[in-house]
Every structure is written in structure tokens, then in C-alpha cells.
Design an enzyme around this catalytic site. Structure first.
Site, PDB file in Angstrom:
ATOM      1  N   CYS A  86      31.592  12.062 131.829  1.00 26.68           N
ATOM      2  CA  CYS A  86      32.147  13.400 131.598  1.00 26.68           C
ATOM      3  C   CYS A  86      32.361  14.143 132.910  1.00 26.68           C
ATOM      4  O   CYS A  86      32.685  15.324 132.902  1.00 26.68           O
ATOM      5  CB  CYS A  86      31.232  14.200 130.675  1.00 26.68           C
ATOM      6  SG  CYS A  86      29.566  14.443 131.329  1.00 26.68           S
ATOM      7  N   GLU A  91      16.901   5.948 125.583  1.00 27.67           N
ATOM      8  CA  GLU A  91      17.084   7.403 125.591  1.00 27.67           C
ATOM      9  C   GLU A  91      15.729   8.035 125.893  1.00 27.67           C
ATOM     10  O   GLU A  91      14.707   7.589 125.368  1.00 27.67           O
ATOM     11  CB  GLU A  91      17.611   7.871 124.234  1.00 27.67           C
ATOM     12  CG  GLU A  91      17.652   9.362 124.026  1.00 27.67           C
ATOM     13  CD  GLU A  91      18.505  10.078 125.044  1.00 27.67           C
ATOM     14  OE1 GLU A  91      17.992  11.021 125.675  1.00 27.67           O
ATOM     15  OE2 GLU A  91      19.694   9.712 125.218  1.00 27.67           O
ATOM     16  N   TYR A 121      21.221   5.902 127.926  1.00 30.42           N
ATOM     17  CA  TYR A 121      21.528   7.293 127.564  1.00 30.42           C
ATOM     18  C   TYR A 121      22.176   7.322 126.175  1.00 30.42           C
ATOM     19  O   TYR A 121      23.226   7.902 125.957  1.00 30.42           O
ATOM     20  CB  TYR A 121      22.465   7.946 128.600  1.00 30.42           C
ATOM     21  CG  TYR A 121      22.120   7.608 130.035  1.00 30.42           C
ATOM     22  CD1 TYR A 121      21.117   8.302 130.719  1.00 30.42           C
ATOM     23  CD2 TYR A 121      22.777   6.573 130.704  1.00 30.42           C
ATOM     24  CE1 TYR A 121      20.800   7.972 132.030  1.00 30.42           C
ATOM     25  CE2 TYR A 121      22.459   6.241 132.004  1.00 30.42           C
ATOM     26  CZ  TYR A 121      21.474   6.942 132.671  1.00 30.42           C
ATOM     27  OH  TYR A 121      21.155   6.608 133.973  1.00 30.42           O
ATOM     28  N   GLN A 144      28.732  14.354 120.084  1.00 27.41           N
ATOM     29  CA  GLN A 144      29.892  14.850 120.818  1.00 27.41           C
ATOM     30  C   GLN A 144      30.510  16.055 120.116  1.00 27.41           C
ATOM     31  O   GLN A 144      30.605  16.098 118.878  1.00 27.41           O
ATOM     32  CB  GLN A 144      30.940  13.744 120.959  1.00 27.41           C
ATOM     33  CG  GLN A 144      30.578  12.666 121.970  1.00 27.41           C
ATOM     34  CD  GLN A 144      30.877  13.108 123.399  1.00 27.41           C
ATOM     35  OE1 GLN A 144      31.217  14.244 123.672  1.00 27.41           O
ATOM     36  NE2 GLN A 144      30.748  12.173 124.330  1.00 27.41           N
ATOM     37  N   ASP A 178      26.337   6.041 129.379  1.00 25.60           N
ATOM     38  CA  ASP A 178      26.972   7.323 129.075  1.00 25.60           C
ATOM     39  C   ASP A 178      26.049   8.424 129.595  1.00 25.60           C
ATOM     40  O   ASP A 178      25.419   9.155 128.823  1.00 25.60           O
ATOM     41  CB  ASP A 178      27.198   7.448 127.565  1.00 25.60           C
ATOM     42  CG  ASP A 178      28.014   8.687 127.199  1.00 25.60           C
ATOM     43  OD1 ASP A 178      28.420   9.418 128.114  1.00 25.60           O
ATOM     44  OD2 ASP A 178      28.229   8.921 125.995  1.00 25.60           O
TER      45      ASP A 178
END
Length: 434
Positions: free
Chosen positions: A389, A317, A296, A269, A362
């Protein structure tokens, strides 16, 4: 023409109305009266160009950035911080109501303690401008390059390093990338964690000047220099070949008692402090359980933070380097019950034999794909924590998941001050069977 701005648009435009049709006007704020010209007229909306402000909002301020109007990177520089947070809350509220039918409580936004100088990395394209190498940005939805002499949302040391790198490149007559010769500098990536800096130079088939590399290595806080060879036009910023030219192979980051090593391709991040607060918030939401899955999962930071919440933790992932990085971090921190698999999230979840008690997702801005939502509704974990997001894709995904789940809480975070972006954490639980 003039109009009164009634509300925010999702990209921080002001929305007014002309003949009952919405007009999106970049740079205008709610409650302002503005004059504008029409740039584009569509069947259901129009786009206007702001000419002047006839009545100013109390939330308007003089931008602290001298280049805000040029680079388009920070859409809210002209809005005070209270106004920025109000905008993000309004967009989240409107979007959840419109697409998910959710009109329940939304917790107050968790504010960013450092509204400037918070960004721990940058990826800046390179162009030759008047014979000099310049690092900058492209204006939104265009090929117009804008040189950025100073960026005030970068961490201070990172930004100082960026400026010095530009000077060094010009001292050694570096050239911007040429597609015909497949040589030159394309992109500069700089990351800073715990006062240490990694530099990644994305180039063509170049052998970089040894003296230039030595000068870069002597910059304060630089501990690592990588070169990424990229000659194709893929969307991936890096090429397939990565060369360590100087110093440490990885960057180190501490989260509570965890020690994470980050490879150059690894993503973390962009706001370290707010990411830490978000991970802790998610950790507090999760009930102790047998099997927890994070889809993710990236380099596994959140999965590793959640390790004490479950007897078995599985991260999913699709980026191979990130999975390798995550598994190494699990081993490094002696978390034998945490593992990571390289696979598409929906396919991996579908093929799991374990009963999943808690699921953390996420996803990227595009949200959950059709397979992922189908598998979630079939597997029906007791708890879902959705980290998003993008309010639009979040709301559309929640609409489908509400067939089986109910929204228990919505918590926004201001991760990216000065921009229109808002991070949200939504807790969902299975509906009770009557």
C-alpha cells in the site's frame, strides 16, 4: 511568486521549481501555472501555499465534496478520475525507478468500479462543537478538528447510519471524552458488510444509556453494537475491554465459497469489491505448490482464498485477535491444511522447518523490516508475491530482494479513489543461476 507545476508529489502535491529547488504546493496539478507564497524553506526543498491558478489543467474539476478543503481525507477530489489514475501510475513508476532501479513494464491500473461510496467502514473521532457531539476528522499533521456533515466516499447505508448516530448522541446528551474524568465518547467505528452494519462505540468508563442503545439497535441494517473501554493514550484505537451490547458477535462476509466471520477488532480491506479482485489476481499468480506462507495475514482472507493452491498454507500475524479469528474461519470452512500463528513475521519465518515454495507478503505501510528481508533472502522461496500500500517502502524493499529475485510483473490497483494511495501487487521469482 509563480511557477509551472512539473509533476506530482507522492502525497498529491504539485511540484514546481524556484531557483532550481523543488517547491511542493498542495492543490496544484501538473502543467498548471500557479502563483504561491513560501510557507517553509528547507535546504533541499520548499513548501508553498497556493494562491491562484494562472493556467488550469484539463484534469482539474470542481470537487464533488463540499468539505474536501477542510478535512484533508481525500487529496484528489479536485482531480478527474482519469487524472487520479495517471497520478498513481506516475508515482509508482517514478518510485520504482528511483529506489529499486526498476524501469520495466507496469500493467495498466485496475480501476475502481465505484469511485464514490465504496468505503465499507469508518473510524471517526468525536468532539464537542458548540455544545453538540460531532463526528469528523483531524486536518493532516494538526490537532485541528473538522466536523464532517456528509462523507461521499462512505457506502450509502454506512453514511446514513453515521449521520443518524450523531443525531441520537445529541438527543441523549452524550459528551465527548474528558481525560480528567475518563468518561465520554472518543471514537465511533462503523462497518458495513453485505448490507449489515456493526457499530463500535469507543468510550471511557461509561455505562451507556439503555434507551439510547435501543434506539441505535432499531436503525435499519444495524445488527451489532459493541462498546470498547479506552482510557489510555496508546495508538490502538480500541481499549483492552470489549463489551457486546446488542446483537451479533461477528460480521459475516462471503468470498466465493468461503464464509468469513469478522470480530469487531478484525481488519478487512476498506474496499470490499476491489479487495475481492485483488485476492483473485494474487490467486492466479501463485503456482500450485506444497507449502505456501502468507505473512501479515490479518484475519486470513487471502490465505483462505489461496487454500487450493497448496498442500499446506500457513498464515503469520502478530495481532492475537486476528489470529484467533483466522483459525476459526479456517475451521468453519473445513480447510484443515490451513493454519495461522501469532508471531512477528520475520521471527516466525526464520523458525519454520518447512521448505517454503511460495511466500505472499502484505505488510503495513512501513514495509518489511530488516529481519524479514534477511530471512527471505536466506530461505529463498521460489515465488514471492508482494502486496503493497506504499510505493516508497515497496521500492526500497524490492531493491534488496533483487539480490536474489527478479521482478516478473507489477500490477497497480485503485483501491482508494479520491486519495493519493495506490495498492500494488508485485510478482517476483528467483533469478536463474547461470
Amino acid at each position: 511568486m509563480k511557477t509551472t507545476i512539473k509533476k506530482w508529489g507522492i502525497n498529491a502535491e504539485g511540484i514546481g521549481y524556484l531557483h532550481h529547488k523543488p517547491v511542493f504546493i498542495k492543490g496544484a496539478l501538473p502543467d498548471e501555472v500557479v502563483s504561491f507564497t513560501l510557507e517553509k524553506e528547507m535546504p533541499r526543498y520548499s513548501i508553498g501555499h497556493l494562491q491562484s491558478i494562472l493556467k488550469e489543467s484539463p484534469r482539474r474539476r470542481k470537487s464533488p465534496c463540499a468539505y474536501a478543503d477542510q478535512c484533508d481525507g481525500c487529496a484528489l477530489m479536485h482531480v478527474d478520475y482519469k487524472g487520479q489514475c495517471l497520478m498513481k501510475m506516475q508515482i509508482l513508476k517514478q518510485t520504482l525507478a528511483k529506489y529499486a532501479g526498476y524501469r520495466g513494464k507496469i500493467n495498466p491500473i485496475i480501476k475502481n468500479e465505484s469511485v464514490l461510496g465504496y468505503r465499507n467502514s469508518c473510524k471517526m473521532p468525536v468532539k464537542q462543537v458548540d455544545g453538540k457531539i460531532r463526528l469528523g476528522m483531524y486536518k493532516a499533521e494538526s490537532n485541528t478538528f473538522v466536523s464532517i456533515p456528509r462523507c461521499i466516499v462512505h457506502q450509502k447505508s454506512l453514511e446514513q447510519t453515521r449521520q443518524m448516530l450523531e443525531s441520537i448522541f445529541n438527543t441523549y446528551s452524550m459528551q465527548a471524552y474528558d481525560f480528567q474524568t475518563e468518561s465520554g465518547l472518543r471514537t465511533v467505528v462503523i462497518k458495513e458488510f453485505e448490507e449489515k452494519i456493526q457499530v463500535i462505540l469507543v468510550t471511557g468508563q461509561d455505562t451507556l444509556d439503555a434507551e439510547m442503545l435501543k434506539e441505535i439497535s432499531q436503525l435499519e441494517q444495524v445488527v451489532s453494537i459493541w462498546q470498547s473501554i479506552k482510557t489510555d493514550n496508546s495508538v490502538d484505537i480500541y481499549g483492552k475491554e470489549m463489551r457486546l451490547l446488542y446483537g451479533q458477535k461477528t460480521m459475516e462476509l462471503h468470498l466465493d465459497d468461503l464464509v468469513l466471520q469478522l470480530l469487531p477488532r478484525s481488519f478487512f480491506q476498506l474496499n470490499t469489491r476491489q479487495a475481492y479482485r485483488l485476492y483473485h489476481y494474487v490467486k492466479d499468480l501463485i503456482q500450485p505448490c506444497d507449502v505456501l506462507v502468507e505473512a501479515y495475514s490479518g484475519i486470513g482472507a487471502m490465505s483462505l482464498m489461496l487454500a487450493k493452491k497448496a498442500k499446506k498454507v500457513i498464515g503469520i500475524e502478530y495481532i492475537e485477535d486476528a489470529v484467533q479469528n483466522a483459525n476459526e474461519n479456517a475451521q468453519r470452512n473445513h480447510l484443515k491444511h490451513v493454519s495461522f500463528v501469532c508471531e512477528d513475521a520475520g521471527k516466525a519465518l526464520r523458525d519454520m522447518k518447512e521448505t517454503i515454495d511460495a511466500l505472499v507478503v502484505d505488510p503495513p505501510r512501513a514495509g518489511l523490516d530488516a529481519l524479514m528481508k534477511e530471512v527471505i533472502l536466506k530461505k529463498q522461496p521460489n515465488q514471492i508475491v508482494y502486496v503493497s500500500c506504499n510505493p516508497s517502502t515497496l521500492a526500497k524493499d524490492l531493491k534488496q530482494l533483487q539480490e536474489v529475485y527478479q521482478i516478473k510483473s507489477v500490477q497497480p490497483f485503485d483501491m482508494f479513489s479520491q486519495t493519493q494511495h495506490v495498492e500494488s501487487v508485485v510478482l517476483m521469482a528467483k533469478k536463474e543461476v547461470k
